[in-house]
Design a protein around this motif. Structure first.
Motif, PDB file in Angstrom:
ATOM      1  N   GLU A  20       0.827  -1.210   0.000  1.00 55.89           N
ATOM      2  CA  GLU A  20       0.000   0.000   0.000  1.00 55.89           C
ATOM      3  C   GLU A  20       0.862   1.261   0.000  1.00 55.89           C
ATOM      4  N   GLU A  21       2.027   1.206   0.657  1.00 52.23           N
ATOM      5  CA  GLU A  21       2.937   2.347   0.613  1.00 52.23           C
ATOM      6  C   GLU A  21       3.462   2.559  -0.804  1.00 52.23           C
ATOM      7  N   PHE A  47       2.975   5.837  -3.409  1.00 52.96           N
ATOM      8  CA  PHE A  47       4.069   6.446  -4.163  1.00 52.96           C
ATOM      9  C   PHE A  47       3.662   6.599  -5.631  1.00 52.96           C
ATOM     10  N   VAL A  48       3.062   5.558  -6.199  1.00 50.19           N
ATOM     11  CA  VAL A  48       2.640   5.599  -7.608  1.00 50.19           C
ATOM     12  C   VAL A  48       1.557   6.659  -7.812  1.00 50.19           C
ATOM     13  N   GLU A  49       0.638   6.778  -6.863  1.00 47.77           N
ATOM     14  CA  GLU A  49      -0.406   7.800  -6.969  1.00 47.77           C
ATOM     15  C   GLU A  49       0.194   9.196  -6.987  1.00 47.77           C
ATOM     16  N   ARG A  50       1.246   9.409  -6.201  1.00 49.61           N
ATOM     17  CA  ARG A  50       1.844  10.743  -6.088  1.00 49.61           C
ATOM     18  C   ARG A  50       2.707  11.098  -7.286  1.00 49.61           C
ATOM     19  N   THR A 102       6.349   3.819 -11.094  1.00 51.98           N
ATOM     20  CA  THR A 102       6.794   2.889 -10.063  1.00 51.98           C
ATOM     21  C   THR A 102       8.146   3.335  -9.515  1.00 51.98           C
ATOM     22  N   PRO A 103       8.467   3.007  -8.270  1.00 54.90           N
ATOM     23  CA  PRO A 103       9.761   3.405  -7.692  1.00 54.90           C
ATOM     24  C   PRO A 103      10.924   2.688  -8.360  1.00 54.90           C
ATOM     25  N   GLN A 104      12.057   3.386  -8.464  1.00 55.76           N
ATOM     26  CA  GLN A 104      13.228   2.844  -9.126  1.00 55.76           C
ATOM     27  C   GLN A 104      14.454   2.954  -8.224  1.00 55.76           C
ATOM     28  N   ASP A 149      -4.359  -4.736  -6.526  1.00 56.13           N
ATOM     29  CA  ASP A 149      -3.521  -3.971  -7.457  1.00 56.13           C
ATOM     30  C   ASP A 149      -4.378  -3.248  -8.493  1.00 56.13           C
ATOM     31  N   TYR A 150      -5.102  -2.206  -8.075  1.00 57.99           N
ATOM     32  CA  TYR A 150      -5.991  -1.479  -8.984  1.00 57.99           C
ATOM     33  C   TYR A 150      -5.218  -0.609  -9.979  1.00 57.99           C
TER      34      TYR A 150
END
Length: 394
Positions: free
Chosen positions: A37-38, A42-45, A49-51, A84-85
């Motif tokens: 969920e964290e 991050f993806v919403e903000r 995706t984080p790299q 995973d929406y």
């Protein structure tokens, strides 16, 4: 009237009963979901995706580690598929991180939630940890700095040092240390660590300390060292300021801002301002010029920087091969504790706070010039209490 049972009483009152549902997830699954969920937030903000890139901050790299481990385990993907929406599990591209191959299952779970040991099924989701909340509140809680005048000239000097290149800005992640006297940029503001208390061990075993932090907008906060570190890590524009690099004042080759033959001059104001008149023999302006001092001060009576009054040249010192910017910065740094805090109105009625005027005896300025010549000037600072130059720790 017959005695009613609890259920009958609730029915009589029209209150619907709801059986509390127990979580269908195991503690292990709860922790994996919390970590995912964290990543979703991050993806919403940021819309990606984080790299694991070099430019990524510590939090993004941690989220990338979590996501990479999720993608490596089929049971995690099955668990998270219905949640995973955003389609993260289908489109994620994560850099490979070899050191994580050695993690056992417990270490993996710690990485997935970022907090080892939080395995209780009653842990709230969608809610930041107490540590995160406390850190954010400490950063946000600021009060007016009642003695900001002590620090004003230091902030002004530091801004000039940034503009002239004497100080550089560096990403905070390159050096996460925090010590008394450090400058940072946080939330677009200059931040100065004025005091650092004794170190102690935080609950997680890491060293921590209480800080007095002054902000360039005239506020301050009393926060923990690790709270400041977290805030700087999370701020994409958070920066550390390097210590002043004054470099050589005299060299065989001259830079663009150097002068072949320069003059350090000391002025005394003839202003009839009450404070200036009372302390006339103590108030001095220190400057550097490559031309004639007389030409420089010809229109002093019409310039706010000269207190809108004529000035008297009471001392001058000839030097060769001077870097003007660095030399003036040295003077400002040494005598910053004694900078004159005086506001006057220019000929248009606008308030002006002249710089380069200091409450310093002439003999101390003489000593400073001698130290410039022998190279020991960078090791001292002016102490207003004793009216002397004192050594500083290197």
């Amino acid at each position: 009237m017959p005695k009613l049972s609890d259920d009958e009483l609730l029915n009589a009152l029209g209150v619907e009963q709801e059986i509390a549902k127990k979580s269908s997830y195991s503690p292990r699954e709860e922790r994996i979901i919390t970590g995912f969920e964290e990543i979703q937030r991050f993806v919403e903000r940021y819309g990606r995706t984080p790299q694991q890139g070099e430019d990524s901050d510590v939090f993004e790299r941690l989220f990338a580690v979590r996501l990479g481990r999720i993608l490596e385990q089929e049971e995690c993907q099955v668990l998270l598929a219905s949640l995973d929406y955003q389609g993260i599990l289908n489109k994620a591209v994560i850099d490979h991180v070899d050191p994580l191959k050695s993690l056992d299952d417990d270490d993996l779970l710690a990485e997935l939630v970022g907090n080892a040991g939080h395995s209780s099924i009653t842990e709230l989701r969608h809610v930041r940890s107490h540590v995160e909340i406390q850190a954010a509140e400490e950063i946000a809680k600021r009060e007016k700095c009642e003695d900001f005048d002590r620090f004003r000239s230091l902030f002004e000097l530091t801004e000039r040092e940034i503009n002239s290149g004497i100080r550089q800005t560096r990403p905070f992640s390159n050096d996460a240390s925090v010590n008394e006297g450090n400058f940072f940029i946080l939330g677009g503001q200059l931040v100065y660590v004025a005091e650092k208390g004794d170190e102690f061990k935080a609950p997680n075993g890491h060293p921590d300390a209480r800080l007095r932090v002054i902000y360039s907008n005239g506020t301050e906060s009393n926060l923990l060292l690790r709270s400041l570190q977290r805030a700087l890590y999370k701020d994409e524009a958070g920066r550390r300021l390097t210590e002043p690099d004054l470099g050589p004042l005299f060299s065989e080759t001259l830079d663009e801002d150097d002068v072949e033959s320069g003059t350090i001059y000391v002025l005394r104001s003839m202003s009839d301002h009450p404070f200036v008149a009372e302390h006339r023999k103590l108030i001095h302006k220190i400057g550097v010029t490559g031309g004639k001092v007389e030409t420089r001060i010809a229109n002093a009576a019409h310039a706010a920087t000269y207190l809108l009054a004529d000035v008297e040249v009471i001392a001058s010192y000839k030097l060769a091969g001077i870097n003007r910017t660095k030399l003036e910065s040295i003077f400002h740094r040494i005598f910053a504790p004694a900078q004159l805090d005086l506001t006057i109105h220019d000929r248009f009625g606008r308030p002006v706070r002249p710089k380069e005027w200091f409450l310093v005896p002439l003999h101390v300025i003489d000593e400073a010039v001698c130290r410039i010549r022998d190279g020991s000037i960078t090791n001292v600072v002016y102490d207003p209490k004793t009216a002397c130059l004192v050594s500083i720790a290197q």
